[in-house]
Scaffold this active site. Structure first.
Site, PDB file in Angstrom:
ATOM      1  CG  ASP A 228      -1.739   1.097   1.425  1.00  0.00           C
ATOM      2  OD1 ASP A 228      -1.451   2.092   0.594  1.00  0.00           O
ATOM      3  OD2 ASP A 228      -2.263   1.413   2.376  1.00  0.00           O
ATOM      4  CB  CYS A 301      -5.187  10.301 -16.669  1.00  0.00           C
ATOM      5  SG  CYS A 301      -5.901   8.892 -15.904  1.00  0.00           S
TER       6      CYS A 301
HETATM    7  N1  SAM Z   1       1.654   4.476 -13.652  1.00  0.00           N
HETATM    8  C1  SAM Z   1       0.804   3.684 -14.224  1.00  0.00           C
HETATM    9  C2  SAM Z   1       1.212   3.765 -15.790  1.00  0.00           C
HETATM   10  O1  SAM Z   1       1.817   4.360 -16.071  1.00  0.00           O
HETATM   11  O2  SAM Z   1       0.868   2.397 -16.289  1.00  0.00           O
HETATM   12  C3  SAM Z   1      -0.621   3.827 -14.102  1.00  0.00           C
HETATM   13  C4  SAM Z   1      -1.076   3.980 -12.736  1.00  0.00           C
HETATM   14  S1  SAM Z   1      -2.850   3.960 -12.410  1.00  0.00           S
HETATM   15  C5  SAM Z   1      -3.422   5.841 -12.919  1.00  0.00           C
HETATM   16  C6  SAM Z   1      -2.911   3.924 -10.563  1.00  0.00           C
HETATM   17  C7  SAM Z   1      -2.367   2.835  -9.959  1.00  0.00           C
HETATM   18  O3  SAM Z   1      -2.577   2.848  -8.553  1.00  0.00           O
HETATM   19  C8  SAM Z   1      -3.561   1.508 -10.332  1.00  0.00           C
HETATM   20  O4  SAM Z   1      -2.741   0.364 -10.920  1.00  0.00           O
HETATM   21  C9  SAM Z   1      -3.820   1.151  -8.642  1.00  0.00           C
HETATM   22  O5  SAM Z   1      -3.795  -0.311  -8.728  1.00  0.00           O
HETATM   23  C10 SAM Z   1      -2.806   1.835  -7.888  1.00  0.00           C
HETATM   24  N2  SAM Z   1      -3.030   1.792  -6.415  1.00  0.00           N
HETATM   25  C11 SAM Z   1      -4.449   2.179  -5.952  1.00  0.00           C
HETATM   26  N3  SAM Z   1      -4.281   2.404  -4.594  1.00  0.00           N
HETATM   27  C12 SAM Z   1      -2.724   2.335  -4.416  1.00  0.00           C
HETATM   28  C13 SAM Z   1      -2.207   2.479  -3.164  1.00  0.00           C
HETATM   29  N4  SAM Z   1      -2.799   2.540  -2.328  1.00  0.00           N
HETATM   30  N5  SAM Z   1      -0.671   2.064  -3.348  1.00  0.00           N
HETATM   31  C14 SAM Z   1      -0.319   1.960  -4.364  1.00  0.00           C
HETATM   32  N6  SAM Z   1      -0.897   1.742  -5.595  1.00  0.00           N
HETATM   33  C15 SAM Z   1      -2.199   2.161  -5.374  1.00  0.00           C
END
Ligand code: SAM
Length: 375
Positions: A228, A301
């Site tokens: 997390d 985004c």
């Molecule tokens: N950076 C990625 C790319 O360029 O392909 C896209 C990331 S996407 C916008 C956001 C990501 O944050 C998701 O894959 C989701 O699983 C992750 N996420 C959500 N909550 C999170 C947390 N508490 N800690 C880490 N990652 C998390």
């Protein structure tokens, strides 16, 4: 009878329509007269860029150029030249909500252009040309020659300015487009890619294995974790030269076209409302993970100011109040100036920069704001 039952369980309004209602209510106020054209673009087919994979043995650039594409980053004839008809902007030293924002004179920046990694290459079809890319083909080592992504997603990675020997953290990395972009610099000493969702981390692994040679996967080079991200400040503080915090958000474009698993679905209302708090905690963790002088890129985004500027403002404030960490906001106007012929940028954001969708250049939305740790 069957029909009646179906009718009672069917969602009265699909999530994509709820998303559009929400955007109409909120973004028309925020974007004013720009909103109708941004709205049309958001509802139209998006445009991709092809991020070239330097680890592949196939030289795909010439082939893509022959099809009419150009590398928008390195094709300086079309991008980095000053527009003679444009008036240069004046020097601004802005103090907004107590946030120190360095705004150097744009003329000075043109005299000493930005030093961007020459190794990140992303090709796009010309403005208004909606030709689609073919899927990338594997080379003799089964590595793919390019990765298709929103070309505007490359900008936060370019702006992060990775230098030789840097330790880099990508806090929310799946499916991996931005991690791949950062790796194209071929300057990173150690990259940690993290994503809290196990299934998405599996996808991230697959992407990395499709683009990077086997010898790259050593503990010395790369760490893939499923923590997390909000807890990162408790795990590893003051460590990374560069931190990318590409947070989960309302993914505006996706929410308008896909009803399945849509964040505007009624059953996900609670999750959607908690997004700004999650984003704030992730950015705070990213700030703590950076070393002194280290740089942090916050990106989303979405067009939503609540998920963009407000999150940054609060994070800067809380980093100082709760953790004794001062950060400055880095002016990204030289970057937007450099790429103004490829992307449409929102005018007059007081914090960060945002690519807004436009029918002739249907990239984004991508919001980005770069911070630098001062203490
Ligand atoms: N950076 C990625 C790319 O360029 O392909 C896209 C990331 S996407 C916008 C956001 C990501 O944050 C998701 O894959 C989701 O699983 C992750 N996420 C959500 N909550 C999170 C947390 N508490 N800690 C880490 N990652 C998390």
């Amino acid at each position: 009878r069957v029909k009646e039952k179906w009718a009672t369980t069917r969602a009265k309004c699909p999530a994509s329509s709820l998303a559009l209602q929400y955007f109409d209510a909120n973004y028309s106020a925020h974007l004013g007269e720009l909103w109708p054209s941004v709205r049309v673009a958001l509802l139209s087919e998006r445009k991709y860029g092809a991020l070239l994979n330097n680890f592949s043995h196939e030289d795909v650039l010439a082939d893509l150029q022959a099809r009419g594409c150009r590398d928008f980053i390195n094709d300086t004839d079309t991008e980095a030249q000053p527009c003679s008809e444009e008036k240069s902007e004046t020097c601004l030293e802005e103090e907004s909500n107590n946030l120190p924002v360095k705004k150097p004179d744009i003329d000075d920046q043109l005299l000493s252009p930005l030093k961007l990694s020459p190794n990140i290459k992303c090709v796009v079809f010309p403005r208004g040309d909606l030709t689609r890319f073919k899927p990338a083909r594997p080379d003799m080592e089964r590595l793919l020659g390019y990765y298709l992504m929103d070309a505007a997603s490359v900008l936060p990675c370019l702006a992060l300015d990775v230098q030789e020997g840097h330790n880099v953290l990508d806090l929310c990395a799946a499916p991996g487009g931005k991690a791949l972009t950062l790796l194209q610099t071929q300057a990173i000493r150690f990259l940690c890619v993290n994503d809290s969702t196990a299934s998405r981390t599996t996808r991230l692994r697959k992407v990395l294995h499709s683009y990077l040679p086997k010898h790259f996967f050593t503990e010395k080079n790369l760490r893939i974790t499923t923590f997390d991200g909000t807890k990162w400040g408790e795990i590893e503080r003051n460590t990374f030269d560069r931190v990318l915090v590409d947070v989960p958000c309302t993914t505006d474009r996706h929410s308008l076209i896909e009803d399945d698993n849509n964040i505007f679905n009624k059953i996900r209302t609670g999750e959607r409302r908690k997004l700004p708090q999650l984003q704030l905690e992730l950015l705070l963790a990213g700030i703590q993970a950076a070393c002194l002088g280290g740089e942090i890129m916050y990106s989303t985004c979405t067009l939503s100011p609540i998920q963009n500027l407000s999150v940054v403002e609060q994070a800067v404030h809380l980093a100082r109040e709760n953790h004794g960490i001062s950060v400055e906001v880095v002016d990204l106007r030289p970057l937007t100036h450099m790429f103004r012929k490829t992307f449409h940028f929102a005018p007059d954001l007081h914090l960060g920069e945002m690519v807004i969708p436009h029918l002739a250049a249907n990239f984004g939305p991508i919001y980005m704001c770069k911070l630098r740790r001062l203490t």
